[in-house]
Scaffold this motif. Structure first.
Motif, short mmCIF file in Angstrom:
data_model
loop_
_atom_site.label_atom_id
_atom_site.label_comp_id
_atom_site.label_asym_id
_atom_site.label_seq_id
_atom_site.Cartn_x
_atom_site.Cartn_y
_atom_site.Cartn_z
N ARG A 157 45.43 -41.05 -49.41
CA ARG A 157 46.61 -41.77 -48.91
C ARG A 157 47.72 -40.83 -48.47
NH1 ARG A 157 47.15 -47.38 -52.35
NH2 ARG A 157 44.99 -48.02 -52.03
N LEU A 158 47.78 -39.68 -49.08
CA LEU A 158 48.78 -38.70 -48.65
C LEU A 158 48.48 -38.29 -47.20
CD1 LEU A 158 51.10 -36.68 -49.16
CD2 LEU A 158 49.40 -35.12 -50.13
N MET A 159 47.22 -38.01 -46.93
CA MET A 159 46.83 -37.61 -45.57
C MET A 159 47.09 -38.74 -44.58
SD MET A 159 45.85 -34.51 -45.77
CE MET A 159 46.74 -34.10 -47.27
N ARG A 160 46.71 -39.94 -44.97
CA ARG A 160 46.82 -41.07 -44.05
C ARG A 160 48.27 -41.50 -43.83
NH1 ARG A 160 44.00 -45.92 -42.07
NH2 ARG A 160 42.31 -44.40 -41.90
N ALA A 161 49.03 -41.59 -44.91
CA ALA A 161 50.42 -42.06 -44.78
C ALA A 161 51.23 -41.08 -43.95
CB ALA A 161 51.04 -42.24 -46.16
N GLN A 162 51.01 -39.80 -44.16
CA GLN A 162 51.76 -38.81 -43.40
C GLN A 162 51.41 -38.90 -41.92
OE1 GLN A 162 50.62 -35.99 -41.66
NE2 GLN A 162 52.49 -34.79 -41.49
N ARG A 163 50.12 -39.02 -41.64
CA ARG A 163 49.69 -39.05 -40.24
C ARG A 163 50.28 -40.26 -39.52
NH1 ARG A 163 43.46 -37.31 -40.03
NH2 ARG A 163 44.35 -36.18 -41.80
N ILE A 164 50.22 -41.41 -40.18
CA ILE A 164 50.73 -42.63 -39.56
C ILE A 164 52.24 -42.54 -39.35
CG2 ILE A 164 51.20 -45.07 -40.02
CD1 ILE A 164 48.41 -45.24 -41.30
N ALA A 219 49.53 -42.92 -55.42
CA ALA A 219 48.63 -43.61 -54.47
C ALA A 219 49.20 -44.98 -54.11
CB ALA A 219 47.24 -43.75 -55.08
N ALA A 253 44.98 -40.67 -54.22
CA ALA A 253 46.31 -40.13 -53.88
C ALA A 253 46.18 -39.15 -52.72
CB ALA A 253 46.93 -39.45 -55.10
N TRP A 254 45.18 -38.29 -52.77
CA TRP A 254 44.94 -37.33 -51.69
C TRP A 254 44.71 -38.06 -50.35
CZ3 TRP A 254 44.76 -32.69 -49.46
CH2 TRP A 254 43.90 -32.51 -48.38
N THR A 281 51.47 -47.48 -45.50
CA THR A 281 50.49 -47.69 -44.44
C THR A 281 50.18 -49.16 -44.22
OG1 THR A 281 48.61 -47.53 -45.92
CG2 THR A 281 49.42 -45.49 -44.98
N GLN A 334 52.28 -32.97 -47.63
CA GLN A 334 51.02 -33.11 -46.90
C GLN A 334 50.65 -31.79 -46.24
OE1 GLN A 334 50.36 -32.97 -43.49
NE2 GLN A 334 48.38 -34.00 -43.36
N LEU A 357 57.26 -36.07 -47.95
CA LEU A 357 55.95 -36.52 -47.46
C LEU A 357 55.42 -35.52 -46.44
CD1 LEU A 357 53.69 -38.65 -47.16
CD2 LEU A 357 55.14 -39.82 -45.48
N LEU A 408 52.28 -44.56 -51.75
CA LEU A 408 51.83 -44.14 -50.41
C LEU A 408 51.12 -45.28 -49.69
CD1 LEU A 408 50.51 -40.56 -51.27
CD2 LEU A 408 52.50 -41.11 -49.85
#
Lengths: 152, 152
Positions: free
Chosen positions: A16-23, B139, A13-14, B146, B21, B17, B142
């Motif tokens: 994907r939180l970082m990745r989804a937000q960035r994307i 997870a 979850a952590w 992506t 984040q 989101l 999210l």
DNA sequence: TAAGATTGATGTTTCAATCTTT
DNA sequence: AAAGATTGAAACATCAATCTTA
């Protein structure tokens, strides 16, 4: 409680939180830029100024709402002010403070940004979630992460 | 399909989101810093280097995995290299490229960061989700955001 | 002394241009 | 010409110190 701490599900979850937000953020920012509009940070600040209305809002309040450090707010306001979107006024109640006011030009920018921003949210987030139930479930779970409760 | 586009649920998911984040990342970075450790970006890069093992990894591959622009990878490597954590080698297959290798010192740093990082993930994310089912559901949702699928 | 706000110096990211090899 | 990588200059963020008023 057995198993590793944090569990694999939490680590996932952590990550994907970082990745989804960035994307998502990168895509939305790219859409704003290709429409020749300023970054999202400007929108966030202008929106708070609009909500504050005639009495204006103090920098310290902006900090809290935008989750920004004091010096970053100070310089963000510098930029917004020199672009003519914000006006700084003295604060009657507290001599240390200021009141920030949205100018007509700032309101105009806000209104030109929203249609582009709105469409970008739909394109990069809404369209991936296929139902409102999913969107609500995601919003709910993310909401739990931000519940204050003095952690540490 | 009636109602506004994007729906209120989608806008709420987007807003949370961004906020969740930012809050989680700020707290994790703060924990690293108070343990006198470098920022998360270093961890991410070092971990990819470790995974790459003996053959090393090329900068262009790091870009893809870390979602960073070419010039940012270039400068991140500069910093890691001058701190002694990474070594640049010529690339046999492609004269334009390089191979990046983790040094012993880099591996050591990675291993000193993980316990602090792991605990921070648990403190700032895991502890707010109370069940693994929630963590998995988050997870999963999210993950949908992506999914590539050439949007625009 | 603490809170609100700004500023100089330093570090990082971004933009645009460059260089080399494919 | 396009891909991999770097670099100078400008924009932005961060750190530590400062200034003013509460």
């Amino acid at each position: 409680m057995t198993g590793p701490i944090p569990s694999a599900a939490v680590v996932s979850a952590w990550a994907r939180l970082m990745r989804a937000q960035r994307i998502a953020l990168q895509k939305v920012e790219a859409d704003l830029k290709s429409a020749n509009l300023p970054p999202l940070g400007w929108y966030d600040a202008l929106l708070e100024l609009k909500r504050a209305g005639a009495p204006g809002i103090r920098p310290v309040e902006l900090e809290r709402r935008l989750l920004l450090a004091q010096h970053n707010v100070s310089r963000l306001i510098d930029r917004l002010e020199s672009a003519g979107h914000v006006e700084r006024r003295a604060c009657d109640e507290d001599g240390r403070g200021q009141k920030l006011l949205l100018t007509t030009q700032g309101l105009d920018l806000l209104e030109r940004m929203w249609p582009v921003y709105r469409r970008a949210i739909q394109d990069h987030v809404g369209s991936k979630l296929d139902t409102d139930a999913n969107a609500s479930a995601l919003a709910d779970l993310l909401g739990r992460l931000t519940d204050e409760a003095a952690d540490r």
